[in-house]
Design a protein around this motif. Structure first.
Motif, PDB file in Angstrom:
ATOM      1  N   PHE A 122      -2.826  -0.523  23.415  1.00  0.00           N
ATOM      2  CA  PHE A 122      -2.868  -0.703  24.864  1.00  0.00           C
ATOM      3  C   PHE A 122      -1.602  -1.295  25.448  1.00  0.00           C
ATOM      4  O   PHE A 122      -1.187  -2.368  25.100  1.00  0.00           O
ATOM      5  N   ALA A 123      -0.993  -0.530  26.347  1.00  0.00           N
ATOM      6  CA  ALA A 123       0.214  -0.978  27.019  1.00  0.00           C
ATOM      7  C   ALA A 123       0.046  -0.936  28.531  1.00  0.00           C
ATOM      8  O   ALA A 123       0.713  -1.651  29.241  1.00  0.00           O
ATOM      9  N   GLY A 124      -0.782  -0.066  29.061  1.00  0.00           N
ATOM     10  CA  GLY A 124      -1.233   0.001  30.428  1.00  0.00           C
ATOM     11  C   GLY A 124      -0.271   0.237  31.567  1.00  0.00           C
ATOM     12  O   GLY A 124       0.615  -0.538  31.774  1.00  0.00           O
ATOM     13  N   ARG A 125      -0.470   1.313  32.345  1.00  0.00           N
ATOM     14  CA  ARG A 125       0.212   1.557  33.621  1.00  0.00           C
ATOM     15  C   ARG A 125      -0.783   2.228  34.549  1.00  0.00           C
ATOM     16  O   ARG A 125      -1.374   3.231  34.193  1.00  0.00           O
ATOM     17  N   LEU A 126      -0.941   1.721  35.753  1.00  0.00           N
ATOM     18  CA  LEU A 126      -1.919   2.229  36.708  1.00  0.00           C
ATOM     19  C   LEU A 126      -1.332   2.244  38.110  1.00  0.00           C
ATOM     20  O   LEU A 126      -0.944   1.211  38.620  1.00  0.00           O
ATOM     21  N   PRO A 127      -1.239   3.435  38.731  1.00  0.00           N
ATOM     22  CA  PRO A 127      -0.810   3.441  40.130  1.00  0.00           C
ATOM     23  C   PRO A 127      -2.008   3.551  41.054  1.00  0.00           C
ATOM     24  O   PRO A 127      -2.970   4.206  40.730  1.00  0.00           O
ATOM     25  N   HIS A 128      -1.966   2.910  42.186  1.00  0.00           N
ATOM     26  CA  HIS A 128      -2.988   3.155  43.191  1.00  0.00           C
ATOM     27  C   HIS A 128      -2.304   3.461  44.512  1.00  0.00           C
ATOM     28  O   HIS A 128      -1.341   2.825  44.887  1.00  0.00           O
ATOM     29  N   LEU A 129      -2.804   4.501  45.167  1.00  0.00           N
ATOM     30  CA  LEU A 129      -2.194   5.021  46.386  1.00  0.00           C
ATOM     31  C   LEU A 129      -3.211   4.985  47.515  1.00  0.00           C
ATOM     32  O   LEU A 129      -4.362   5.283  47.300  1.00  0.00           O
ATOM     33  N   CYS A 130      -2.776   4.657  48.701  1.00  0.00           N
ATOM     34  CA  CYS A 130      -3.688   4.619  49.831  1.00  0.00           C
ATOM     35  C   CYS A 130      -2.926   4.492  51.132  1.00  0.00           C
ATOM     36  O   CYS A 130      -1.800   4.042  51.145  1.00  0.00           O
ATOM     37  N   THR A 131      -3.614   4.842  52.212  1.00  0.00           N
ATOM     38  CA  THR A 131      -3.091   4.541  53.537  1.00  0.00           C
ATOM     39  C   THR A 131      -2.991   3.026  53.638  1.00  0.00           C
ATOM     40  O   THR A 131      -3.867   2.321  53.152  1.00  0.00           O
ATOM     41  N   PRO A 132      -1.942   2.498  54.268  1.00  0.00           N
ATOM     42  CA  PRO A 132      -1.889   1.050  54.461  1.00  0.00           C
ATOM     43  C   PRO A 132      -3.191   0.559  55.093  1.00  0.00           C
ATOM     44  O   PRO A 132      -3.716   1.186  56.010  1.00  0.00           O
ATOM     45  N   GLY A 133      -3.707  -0.557  54.568  1.00  0.00           N
ATOM     46  CA  GLY A 133      -4.899  -1.152  55.148  1.00  0.00           C
ATOM     47  C   GLY A 133      -6.204  -0.810  54.465  1.00  0.00           C
ATOM     48  O   GLY A 133      -7.255  -1.277  54.893  1.00  0.00           O
ATOM     49  N   VAL A 134      -6.178  -0.017  53.396  1.00  0.00           N
ATOM     50  CA  VAL A 134      -7.444   0.338  52.750  1.00  0.00           C
ATOM     51  C   VAL A 134      -7.804  -0.590  51.596  1.00  0.00           C
ATOM     52  O   VAL A 134      -8.884  -0.482  51.038  1.00  0.00           O
ATOM     53  N   GLY A 135      -6.921  -1.511  51.233  1.00  0.00           N
ATOM     54  CA  GLY A 135      -7.276  -2.518  50.244  1.00  0.00           C
ATOM     55  C   GLY A 135      -6.608  -2.410  48.892  1.00  0.00           C
ATOM     56  O   GLY A 135      -7.035  -3.033  47.927  1.00  0.00           O
TER      57      GLY A 135
ATOM     58  N   GLU B  94       7.645  -0.212  28.991  1.00  0.00           N
ATOM     59  CA  GLU B  94       6.915  -1.229  28.234  1.00  0.00           C
ATOM     60  C   GLU B  94       5.415  -1.089  28.396  1.00  0.00           C
ATOM     61  O   GLU B  94       4.659  -1.402  27.494  1.00  0.00           O
ATOM     62  N   GLY B  95       4.968  -0.633  29.559  1.00  0.00           N
ATOM     63  CA  GLY B  95       3.543  -0.456  29.808  1.00  0.00           C
ATOM     64  C   GLY B  95       2.888  -1.706  30.343  1.00  0.00           C
ATOM     65  O   GLY B  95       3.523  -2.720  30.599  1.00  0.00           O
ATOM     66  N   GLY B  96       1.564  -1.623  30.510  1.00  0.00           N
ATOM     67  CA  GLY B  96       0.793  -2.740  31.025  1.00  0.00           C
ATOM     68  C   GLY B  96       1.038  -3.018  32.485  1.00  0.00           C
ATOM     69  O   GLY B  96       1.005  -4.168  32.899  1.00  0.00           O
ATOM     70  N   VAL B  97       1.245  -1.981  33.306  1.00  0.00           N
ATOM     71  CA  VAL B  97       1.660  -2.165  34.699  1.00  0.00           C
ATOM     72  C   VAL B  97       0.708  -1.474  35.675  1.00  0.00           C
ATOM     73  O   VAL B  97       0.342  -0.325  35.484  1.00  0.00           O
TER      74      VAL B  97
END
Length: 198
Positions: free
Chosen positions: A28-41, A97-100
């Motif tokens: 486990f090194a982990g990378r996760l992107p999250h995308l959204c309109t500004p203001g959705v949390g 490196e991961g974990g992001v």
């Protein structure tokens, strides 16, 4: 280069060095992107997820401000223009490196090899309008962000930028949605760790 659209949380777990698919990443090194309109949390979700998972949280807006990673200023939208190439250069070692967990409202300039899963947060337009109005968005910026949410601009951008099977939408209307989304993502992380550490 824009302030409009749905917000995306990009989560990367493991290594995709060289962009090769089908290779088993290291533990486990982990990378996760999250995308959204500004203001959705997305920022609230990303920070809480980092606390619970032990992954590193990176807010691209903060990174750009701290490093002055801009390519001018957009007077019409009253915001700096992100220098996407410099942002990618700045993030490259961390992503390797991961974990992001990467927090930004768009995703089309991030290399596909960086992410194992992409979460797009969605919010009902009436809820989103109130949130953006509270932030003091000018009328043009507010309307364009709402239109981006209506037409699912960032969800479509994510589908065009990454393999469809790694792009997921999560609702973010009510406070309880935060806990549900964290639980959903934590289950995914746990399963990924189990699948890749055996």
């Amino acid at each position: 280069m824009r302030e409009a659209g749905a917000e995306t949380l990009l989560l990367w777990v493991g290594s995709r060095a060289g962009g090769e698919r089908g290779r088993h990443p290291p533990p486990f090194a982990g990378r996760l992107p999250h995308l959204c309109t500004p203001g959705v949390g997305k920022t609230t979700l990303g920070k809480e997820l980092a606390t619970r998972s032990g992954l590193k949280y990176v807010n691209v807006g903060d990174l750009a401000r701290e490093g002055q990673l801009y390519d001018g200023y957009d007077e019409e939208y009253d915001c700096p223009i992100l220098d996407e190439d410099r942002v990618v250069d700045e993030l490259e070692n961390q992503m390797r490196e991961g974990g992001v967990i990467v927090d930004y409202h768009g995703c089309d300039f991030f290399p596909e090899r960086w992410f194992h899963i992409v979460f797009v947060l969605r919010t009902d337009n009436s809820v989103l309008y109130k949130r953006l109005e509270t932030r003091g968005y000018n009328e043009k910026k507010l309307k364009e962000n709402i239109q981006c949410e209506i037409f699912q601009v960032l969800y479509e951008e994510a589908l065009e930028s990454y393999e469809k099977e790694i792009v997921h939408q999560l609702l973010s209307n009510e406070p309880e949605d935060l806990e549900n989304n964290i639980n959903e993502i934590m289950k995914w992380i746990e399963q990924w760790v189990k699948d890749h550490n055996s």
